[in-house]
Design a protein around this motif. Structure first.
Motif, PDB file in Angstrom:
ATOM      1  N   ASP A   1       0.870  -1.387  -0.104  1.00  0.00           N
ATOM      2  CA  ASP A   1       0.254   0.080   0.132  1.00  0.00           C
ATOM      3  C   ASP A   1       1.408   1.352  -0.605  1.00  0.00           C
ATOM      4  OD1 ASP A   1      -1.874  -1.547   0.070  1.00  0.00           O
ATOM      5  OD2 ASP A   1      -2.859  -1.342   2.102  1.00  0.00           O
ATOM      6  N   LEU A   2       1.734   1.130   0.664  1.00  0.00           N
ATOM      7  CA  LEU A   2       2.667   2.259   0.737  1.00  0.00           C
ATOM      8  C   LEU A   2       3.610   2.810  -0.636  1.00  0.00           C
ATOM      9  CD1 LEU A   2       4.247   4.798   2.406  1.00  0.00           C
ATOM     10  CD2 LEU A   2       5.633   2.807   3.647  1.00  0.00           C
ATOM     11  N   GLU A   3       3.771   1.265  -1.043  1.00  0.00           N
ATOM     12  CA  GLU A   3       4.784   1.395  -2.010  1.00  0.00           C
ATOM     13  C   GLU A   3       3.594   2.312  -3.514  1.00  0.00           C
ATOM     14  OE1 GLU A   3       6.442  -2.335  -2.842  1.00  0.00           O
ATOM     15  OE2 GLU A   3       8.622  -1.500  -1.379  1.00  0.00           O
ATOM     16  N   ALA A   4       2.367   2.109  -3.431  1.00  0.00           N
ATOM     17  CA  ALA A   4       1.182   2.645  -4.639  1.00  0.00           C
ATOM     18  C   ALA A   4       1.326   3.668  -4.178  1.00  0.00           C
ATOM     19  CB  ALA A   4       0.125   1.452  -4.076  1.00  0.00           C
ATOM     20  N   LEU A   5       1.334   3.882  -2.776  1.00  0.00           N
ATOM     21  CA  LEU A   5       1.007   5.242  -3.288  1.00  0.00           C
ATOM     22  C   LEU A   5       2.525   6.474  -3.453  1.00  0.00           C
ATOM     23  CD1 LEU A   5      -0.163   5.754   0.786  1.00  0.00           C
ATOM     24  CD2 LEU A   5      -1.604   6.020  -1.819  1.00  0.00           C
ATOM     25  N   THR A   6       3.384   6.209  -3.245  1.00  0.00           N
ATOM     26  CA  THR A   6       5.026   6.681  -3.111  1.00  0.00           C
ATOM     27  C   THR A   6       5.110   6.655  -4.387  1.00  0.00           C
ATOM     28  OG1 THR A   6       6.237   4.953  -1.917  1.00  0.00           O
ATOM     29  CG2 THR A   6       5.011   7.130  -0.506  1.00  0.00           C
ATOM     30  N   HIS A   7       5.397   5.155  -5.206  1.00  0.00           N
ATOM     31  CA  HIS A   7       6.435   4.998  -6.048  1.00  0.00           C
ATOM     32  C   HIS A   7       5.889   6.111  -7.711  1.00  0.00           C
ATOM     33  CE1 HIS A   7       8.007   0.914  -5.149  1.00  0.00           C
ATOM     34  NE2 HIS A   7       8.266   1.673  -4.523  1.00  0.00           N
ATOM     35  N   PRO A   8       4.822   6.235  -7.643  1.00  0.00           N
ATOM     36  CA  PRO A   8       3.990   7.019  -8.887  1.00  0.00           C
ATOM     37  C   PRO A   8       4.803   8.375  -8.870  1.00  0.00           C
ATOM     38  CG  PRO A   8       2.798   5.529  -8.190  1.00  0.00           C
ATOM     39  CD  PRO A   8       3.760   4.990  -7.271  1.00  0.00           C
ATOM     40  N   ALA A   9       4.473   8.999  -7.650  1.00  0.00           N
ATOM     41  CA  ALA A   9       4.587  10.308  -7.155  1.00  0.00           C
ATOM     42  C   ALA A   9       6.446  10.264  -7.517  1.00  0.00           C
ATOM     43  CB  ALA A   9       4.684  10.678  -5.404  1.00  0.00           C
ATOM     44  N   VAL A  10       7.344   9.610  -7.061  1.00  0.00           N
ATOM     45  CA  VAL A  10       8.358   9.307  -7.146  1.00  0.00           C
ATOM     46  C   VAL A  10       9.237   9.059  -8.387  1.00  0.00           C
ATOM     47  CG1 VAL A  10      10.997   8.129  -6.630  1.00  0.00           C
ATOM     48  CG2 VAL A  10       9.145   8.560  -4.801  1.00  0.00           C
ATOM     49  N   LEU A  11       8.159   8.818  -9.375  1.00  0.00           N
ATOM     50  CA  LEU A  11       7.978   8.494 -10.162  1.00  0.00           C
ATOM     51  C   LEU A  11       8.431  10.177 -11.819  1.00  0.00           C
ATOM     52  CD1 LEU A  11       6.827   5.109 -12.620  1.00  0.00           C
ATOM     53  CD2 LEU A  11       9.228   6.157 -12.678  1.00  0.00           C
ATOM     54  N   ALA A  12       7.130  10.759 -11.028  1.00  0.00           N
ATOM     55  CA  ALA A  12       6.397  11.917 -12.046  1.00  0.00           C
ATOM     56  C   ALA A  12       7.937  12.971 -11.421  1.00  0.00           C
ATOM     57  CB  ALA A  12       4.942  12.558 -10.933  1.00  0.00           C
ATOM     58  N   GLU A  13       8.489  12.667  -9.652  1.00  0.00           N
ATOM     59  CA  GLU A  13       9.400  13.860  -9.532  1.00  0.00           C
ATOM     60  C   GLU A  13      10.942  13.570 -10.067  1.00  0.00           C
ATOM     61  OE1 GLU A  13      11.245  16.993  -7.550  1.00  0.00           O
ATOM     62  OE2 GLU A  13       9.460  16.484  -8.455  1.00  0.00           O
ATOM     63  N   GLY A  14      11.084  12.180 -10.010  1.00  0.00           N
ATOM     64  CA  GLY A  14      12.593  11.498 -10.901  1.00  0.00           C
ATOM     65  C   GLY A  14      12.020  12.374 -12.470  1.00  0.00           C
ATOM     66  N   ALA A  15      11.672  12.254 -13.154  1.00  0.00           N
ATOM     67  CA  ALA A  15      11.302  12.498 -14.385  1.00  0.00           C
ATOM     68  C   ALA A  15      10.953  13.987 -14.595  1.00  0.00           C
ATOM     69  CB  ALA A  15      10.086  12.619 -15.711  1.00  0.00           C
ATOM     70  N   ARG A  16      10.771  14.800 -13.784  1.00  0.00           N
ATOM     71  CA  ARG A  16      10.651  16.635 -13.739  1.00  0.00           C
ATOM     72  C   ARG A  16      12.165  16.774 -13.762  1.00  0.00           C
ATOM     73  NH1 ARG A  16      10.977  20.448 -11.069  1.00  0.00           N
ATOM     74  NH2 ARG A  16      11.887  19.527  -8.856  1.00  0.00           N
ATOM     75  N   ARG A  17      12.666  16.543 -12.628  1.00  0.00           N
ATOM     76  CA  ARG A  17      14.269  16.740 -11.611  1.00  0.00           C
ATOM     77  C   ARG A  17      14.923  16.288 -12.892  1.00  0.00           C
ATOM     78  NH1 ARG A  17      15.689  15.505  -5.941  1.00  0.00           N
ATOM     79  NH2 ARG A  17      13.463  16.893  -5.012  1.00  0.00           N
ATOM     80  N   VAL A  18      15.045  15.537 -13.664  1.00  0.00           N
ATOM     81  CA  VAL A  18      15.714  14.726 -15.309  1.00  0.00           C
ATOM     82  C   VAL A  18      15.285  15.622 -16.096  1.00  0.00           C
ATOM     83  CG1 VAL A  18      15.970  12.994 -16.902  1.00  0.00           C
ATOM     84  CG2 VAL A  18      16.348  12.441 -14.209  1.00  0.00           C
ATOM     85  N   ALA A  19      14.639  16.078 -16.496  1.00  0.00           N
ATOM     86  CA  ALA A  19      13.845  17.080 -17.508  1.00  0.00           C
ATOM     87  C   ALA A  19      14.427  18.313 -17.857  1.00  0.00           C
ATOM     88  CB  ALA A  19      12.382  17.330 -17.914  1.00  0.00           C
ATOM     89  N   ALA A  20      14.528  18.590 -15.862  1.00  0.00           N
ATOM     90  CA  ALA A  20      14.433  19.685 -15.610  1.00  0.00           C
ATOM     91  C   ALA A  20      16.690  19.962 -15.605  1.00  0.00           C
ATOM     92  CB  ALA A  20      14.788  21.020 -14.377  1.00  0.00           C
ATOM     93  N   SER A  21      17.387  19.082 -15.652  1.00  0.00           N
ATOM     94  CA  SER A  21      18.807  19.181 -15.113  1.00  0.00           C
ATOM     95  C   SER A  21      19.449  19.565 -16.299  1.00  0.00           C
ATOM     96  CB  SER A  21      19.263  17.467 -15.063  1.00  0.00           C
ATOM     97  OG  SER A  21      20.767  17.579 -15.109  1.00  0.00           O
ATOM     98  N   THR A  22      20.334  20.088 -16.076  1.00  0.00           N
ATOM     99  CA  THR A  22      21.177  20.744 -17.270  1.00  0.00           C
ATOM    100  C   THR A  22      23.196  20.459 -16.922  1.00  0.00           C
ATOM    101  OG1 THR A  22      21.872  22.850 -15.967  1.00  0.00           O
ATOM    102  CG2 THR A  22      20.289  23.029 -16.905  1.00  0.00           C
ATOM    103  N   ALA A  23      22.686  19.041 -16.267  1.00  0.00           N
ATOM    104  CA  ALA A  23      23.920  18.483 -16.057  1.00  0.00           C
ATOM    105  C   ALA A  23      23.882  17.389 -18.081  1.00  0.00           C
ATOM    106  CB  ALA A  23      23.442  17.671 -14.833  1.00  0.00           C
ATOM    107  N   PRO A  24      25.109  17.253 -17.666  1.00  0.00           N
ATOM    108  CA  PRO A  24      24.810  15.657 -18.895  1.00  0.00           C
ATOM    109  C   PRO A  24      24.692  14.655 -18.455  1.00  0.00           C
ATOM    110  CG  PRO A  24      27.301  16.276 -17.884  1.00  0.00           C
ATOM    111  CD  PRO A  24      26.898  16.959 -17.408  1.00  0.00           C
ATOM    112  N   ALA A  25      25.055  14.251 -17.087  1.00  0.00           N
ATOM    113  CA  ALA A  25      24.492  13.314 -17.017  1.00  0.00           C
ATOM    114  C   ALA A  25      23.592  13.426 -15.826  1.00  0.00           C
ATOM    115  CB  ALA A  25      25.731  12.102 -16.633  1.00  0.00           C
ATOM    116  N   VAL A  26      23.135  12.660 -15.434  1.00  0.00           N
ATOM    117  CA  VAL A  26      21.787  12.812 -14.384  1.00  0.00           C
ATOM    118  C   VAL A  26      21.955  11.451 -13.619  1.00  0.00           C
ATOM    119  CG1 VAL A  26      19.942  12.846 -13.086  1.00  0.00           C
ATOM    120  CG2 VAL A  26      19.972  14.339 -14.874  1.00  0.00           C
ATOM    121  N   VAL A  27      22.131  10.927 -12.465  1.00  0.00           N
ATOM    122  CA  VAL A  27      22.408   9.724 -11.306  1.00  0.00           C
ATOM    123  C   VAL A  27      21.122   9.442 -10.841  1.00  0.00           C
ATOM    124  CG1 VAL A  27      23.495   7.987  -9.950  1.00  0.00           C
ATOM    125  CG2 VAL A  27      24.500   9.781 -11.451  1.00  0.00           C
ATOM    126  N   VAL A  28      20.112   8.624 -10.759  1.00  0.00           N
ATOM    127  CA  VAL A  28      18.722   8.324 -10.514  1.00  0.00           C
ATOM    128  C   VAL A  28      18.965   7.348  -9.484  1.00  0.00           C
ATOM    129  CG1 VAL A  28      16.233   7.735 -10.551  1.00  0.00           C
ATOM    130  CG2 VAL A  28      17.207   9.050 -11.976  1.00  0.00           C
TER     131      VAL A  28
END
Length: 139
Positions: free
Chosen positions: A84-111
């Motif tokens: 239940d906890l993972e169902a609540l958090t994983h989609p939000a982490v996916l979205a936030e990770g994608a947002r941060r990758v898209a906003a990054s100006t670094a040549p490489a991003v480590v997730v």
């Protein structure tokens, strides 16, 4: 602007993920530590705070924060509660990770995420590294 190279970094607890991430950051990579992302989401006003409090009301403190130790005791003793906890958090982490990758100006991003595959984060990576250590080194 070119998209950054996205490297997924996973491994069990105490295997050196943070050390590897720090080394890559020193070389110019931006690091997204998914543990820190989840902690921010659990904070009062965070993207997952209200839904976690609704599912696990016994872990919400008077100031609105989530008692993560109490939550851990619940979810690590009950597989359904963890799911239940993972169902609540994983989609939000996916979205936030994608947002941060898209906003990054670094040549490489480590997730960096212990559950990189389980959360679906690996699907958006160009490559995945796994940190490993002997049980003795972990202890």
């Amino acid at each position: 602007m070119t998209e950054p190279y996205v490297l997924g970094l996973t491994g069990n607890i105490a295997t050196g993920k943070s050390t590897v991430a720090q080394m890559l950051a020193a070389l110019g990579a931006e690091v997204i530590d998914c543990d820190l992302v989840v902690h921010a989401m659990m904070a009062p006003g965070g993207a997952a705070n209200a839904t976690i409090a609704a599912r696990f009301p016994e872990v919400q403190c008077a100031d609105g924060s989530i008692d993560r130790q109490a939550l851990g005791r619940i979810v690590f003793a009950n597989a359904q509660a963890l799911a239940d906890l993972e169902a609540l958090t994983h989609p939000a982490v996916l979205a936030e990770g994608a947002r941060r990758v898209a906003a990054s100006t670094a040549p490489a991003v480590v997730v960096a995420a212990i559950k990189l595959f389980e959360a679906g984060l690996a699907a958006n990576c160009n490559a995945v590294w796994a940190a490993a250590a002997t049980e003795e080194a972990q202890l």
